[in-house]
Design an enzyme around this catalytic site. Structure first.
Site, mmCIF file in Angstrom:
data_model
loop_
_atom_site.group_PDB
_atom_site.id
_atom_site.type_symbol
_atom_site.label_atom_id
_atom_site.label_comp_id
_atom_site.label_asym_id
_atom_site.label_seq_id
_atom_site.Cartn_x
_atom_site.Cartn_y
_atom_site.Cartn_z
ATOM 1 N N ARG A 51 0.808 -1.221 0.000
ATOM 2 C CA ARG A 51 0.000 0.000 0.000
ATOM 3 C C ARG A 51 0.840 1.269 0.000
ATOM 4 O O ARG A 51 0.407 2.299 -0.514
ATOM 5 C CB ARG A 51 -0.930 0.006 1.209
ATOM 6 C CG ARG A 51 -2.194 -0.783 0.982
ATOM 7 C CD ARG A 51 -3.021 -0.813 2.218
ATOM 8 N NE ARG A 51 -2.220 -1.234 3.372
ATOM 9 C CZ ARG A 51 -2.705 -1.517 4.565
ATOM 10 N NH1 ARG A 51 -3.988 -1.384 4.784
ATOM 11 N NH2 ARG A 51 -1.931 -1.911 5.547
ATOM 12 N N LYS A 182 13.562 -27.324 3.587
ATOM 13 C CA LYS A 182 14.893 -27.448 4.214
ATOM 14 C C LYS A 182 15.646 -28.619 3.610
ATOM 15 O O LYS A 182 15.076 -29.668 3.316
ATOM 16 C CB LYS A 182 14.742 -27.663 5.726
ATOM 17 C CG LYS A 182 14.353 -26.386 6.454
ATOM 18 C CD LYS A 182 14.234 -26.638 7.937
ATOM 19 C CE LYS A 182 13.867 -25.376 8.667
ATOM 20 N NZ LYS A 182 14.921 -24.374 8.676
ATOM 21 N N GLU A 216 12.479 -23.290 20.286
ATOM 22 C CA GLU A 216 12.986 -21.949 19.975
ATOM 23 C C GLU A 216 13.386 -21.251 21.266
ATOM 24 O O GLU A 216 12.779 -21.511 22.316
ATOM 25 C CB GLU A 216 11.902 -21.123 19.284
ATOM 26 C CG GLU A 216 11.413 -21.708 17.983
ATOM 27 C CD GLU A 216 10.295 -20.860 17.383
ATOM 28 O OE1 GLU A 216 10.555 -20.130 16.432
ATOM 29 O OE2 GLU A 216 9.169 -20.925 17.900
ATOM 30 N N ASP A 235 0.138 -22.484 15.629
ATOM 31 C CA ASP A 235 1.285 -21.841 14.979
ATOM 32 C C ASP A 235 2.329 -22.857 14.494
ATOM 33 O O ASP A 235 2.966 -22.650 13.480
ATOM 34 C CB ASP A 235 1.944 -20.856 15.961
ATOM 35 C CG ASP A 235 3.021 -20.019 15.298
ATOM 36 O OD1 ASP A 235 2.742 -19.465 14.208
ATOM 37 O OD2 ASP A 235 4.131 -19.910 15.851
ATOM 38 N N HIS A 240 3.974 -27.227 10.765
ATOM 39 C CA HIS A 240 5.354 -27.723 10.646
ATOM 40 C C HIS A 240 5.539 -29.127 11.236
ATOM 41 O O HIS A 240 6.105 -30.006 10.594
ATOM 42 C CB HIS A 240 6.325 -26.772 11.365
ATOM 43 C CG HIS A 240 6.259 -25.362 10.883
ATOM 44 N ND1 HIS A 240 6.147 -25.036 9.555
ATOM 45 C CD2 HIS A 240 6.282 -24.184 11.543
ATOM 46 C CE1 HIS A 240 6.109 -23.723 9.431
ATOM 47 N NE2 HIS A 240 6.181 -23.183 10.623
ATOM 48 N N LYS A 331 8.341 -22.040 22.769
ATOM 49 C CA LYS A 331 9.132 -20.808 22.709
ATOM 50 C C LYS A 331 9.821 -20.606 24.049
ATOM 51 O O LYS A 331 9.391 -21.144 25.059
ATOM 52 C CB LYS A 331 8.228 -19.622 22.407
ATOM 53 C CG LYS A 331 7.622 -19.718 21.020
ATOM 54 C CD LYS A 331 7.234 -18.365 20.489
ATOM 55 C CE LYS A 331 6.771 -18.440 19.047
ATOM 56 N NZ LYS A 331 7.850 -18.693 18.106
#
Ligand code: NAD
Length: 484
Positions: A51, A182, A216, A235, A240, A331
């Protein structure tokens, strides 16, 4: 020697959201690396569309800056960056409105392969799909790349699939999961289906269990709004981890060809049993070691969203009946470590007696930070003193085995974007796969909501809640330690 670069036809790639984080961090650097390898033919256009009211000159400056920031080591040659930027153009388009579309149409080359990368928020996907068709930009050579999240649950994923199907054929839709791009994930298929060694053992008779971990160290700060509505299950697990599970568990496809591979992956998802509540642990990180708590990161002191999930599931088919799969992701864990470990069963009888200890073969597939495959085999500890057994790794780490060749190996986004240009959907998810994954995930999430489940706390930079360890120990097993 056969060239390692497969040439592609001249193409136009339009990055909707070309000024955004994903475009700057991943897509543009990937394209630059492919350009350096000679895979962006003369006449190809890389068109940023967003935009913001920018000129092509200003956008090229933004692109050069992003390259310096994210691939500075290879983007230090100003002449190469300048040559790359010759391919770069910019058009200001509002995907939800009417402005900019004719300028975009004027940039596109008739007859060339045309890919539209939807690097915009998921709320814009449908408008974008409609806009492309309404403005006559969709032809037989058109492909679209749709980022995650693909839906929020089964219903929204089905609605998005229906919407996309009104404007594109399924063969034109590339639902991206960068884990599938990967190098090691590709290698997993080579190891399984290119060797006689593993496949005869690849079943419940010889494999005790399989662990899939995506850990992570980062928290959710900066992405709190999105994450709070998503959580680790939506998520990471739904996409995954499920994809990795499919590649590990699927039957050999007849060919390495898109629908053959995706048919086999789909069968795995459909064979998954419903996860029992006592086979799943949710966690949420608390403040520790200088890191804020999850609830502070998302600015919601009562948040019940999970930043960690560990679960046990079963693929109900002949090959896997009796071999559990343990999935774990979180996480703010103690290490950044994505890996799959295939733990083989004990030998049926030890001729060396109990003093030789318990030894098992393990195949460890490391996805990040270092990609490589290790097979632990049991041998005699060298030297005198009787038959003492020890496990040693047969290390298939690519960097060592393949030397400098591997240093040029491409990042997941490079491979996947070039697959889009070549029209190869093998590493992209099909509509029915995504829906089956949601159909498995939804009841778990609905169960939590119905019970008002509160995630178990765990210290930031630890290994997740103790309950995850207990879940494994109940089965007489241990999680593999995170590689620090
Ligand atoms: P971002 O907010 O940084 O960028 C969004 C981009 O979309 C901007 O360029 C913005 O101008 C553009 N945009 C928004 N509305 C628009 C409209 N109506 N018309 C035209 N352009 C519009 O977001 P991001 O982090 O780059 O993420 C983009 C997509 O990729 C999201 O769907 C996200 O879920 C997905 N994704 C991002 C990452 C990541 O690491 N950033 C990882 C995986 C998936």
């Amino acid at each position: 020697m056969v060239s390692r670069i497969i040439p592609v036809e001249t193409f136009d790639l339009v990055i909707f959201g070309g000024t955004g984080d994903l475009a700057r961090r991943k897509i543009l650097p990937a394209l630059f690396k492919r350009f350096c390898s000679g895979q962006v033919p003369d006449g190809s256009k890389l068109i940023g569309a967003a935009r913001s009211d920018l000129t092509t000159q200003a956008y090229r400056a933004l692109v050069a800056e992003a390259l310096l920031e994210f691939v500075g080591d290879i983007a230090s040659d100003a002449e190469t960056v300048r040559a790359f930027c010759e391919h770069v153009h910019y058009v200001s388009v509002d995907a939800r409105g009417e402005t900019g579309w004719s300028a975009l149409a004027a940039e596109l080359s008739p007859g060339a392969v045309r890919a539209f990368y939807f690097s915009v928020g998921p709320g814009v996907y449908s408008d974008l799909a409609r806009g492309l068709e309404r403005h006559g930009l969709v032809g037989p050579e058109t492909r679209i790349v749709v980022e995650k999240p693909f839906g929020h649950d089964l219903e929204t994923a089905q609605a998005l699939n229906r919407e996309l199907a009104q404007h594109f054929d399924e063969s034109q839709i590339y639902r991206i999961d960068h884990y599938l791009g990967k190098e090691t994930v590709q290698n997993l298929m080579a190891v399984r289906f290119g060797n006689m060694l593993f496949e005869p053992l690849w079943n419940a008779q010889y494999i005790d269990h399989i662990q899939i971990t995506v850990a992570e160290t980062v928290g959710v700060a900066g992405r709190g709004d999105y994450y709070e509505k998503s959580g680790a299950m939506r998520d990471m697990v739904q996409n995954h981890l499920m994809q990795l599970l499919c590649l590990i568990a699927m039957e050999p496809p007849a060919q390495f060809e898109p629908d053959a591979v995706r048919d086999e992956k789909l069968k795995v998802i459909r064979a998954l049993d419903a996860v029992q509540p006592h086979h799943i642990v949710r966690g949420q990180y608390t403040a520790a070691d200088g890191a804020a708590a999850y609830r502070e990161d998302v600015d919601n002191p009562r948040s019940k969203t999970e930043s960690f999930v560990a679960l046990k599931c079963q693929v109900n088919n002949w090959r896997w009946a009796g071999t559990p799969f343990y999935l774990r992701t979180g996480k703010r864990l103690s290490a950044r470590d994505s890996e799959i470990t295939v733990v083989f069963k004990d030998t049926p009888h030890s001729i060396f007696g109990p003093e030789a200890g318990r030894h098992r073969n393990e195949l460890n597939i490391q996805l990040q930070p270092n990609e490589g495959i290790t097979l632990n085999v049991t041998i005699k500890e060298p030297g005198p003193g009787g038959m003492r057994l020890v496990d040693v790794p047969l290390d298939m780490s690519f960097a060592e085995a393949l030397g400098p060749k591997v240093q040029g190996s491409s990042d997941a986004y490079e491979r996947l974007i070039m697959d889009v240009i070549r029209g190869n959907q093998t590493l992209f998810m099909r509509d029915d796969e995504v829906e089956a994954a949601w159909a498995w995930t939804d009841p778990i999430i609905h169960g939590w909501e119905a019970r008002g489940d509160v995630p178990k706390p765990y210290d930031a930079f630890a290994d997740g809640p103790d309950d995850a360890v207990v879940m494994m120990r109940r089965d007489g097993r241990e999680w593999r330690g995170l590689d620090k």
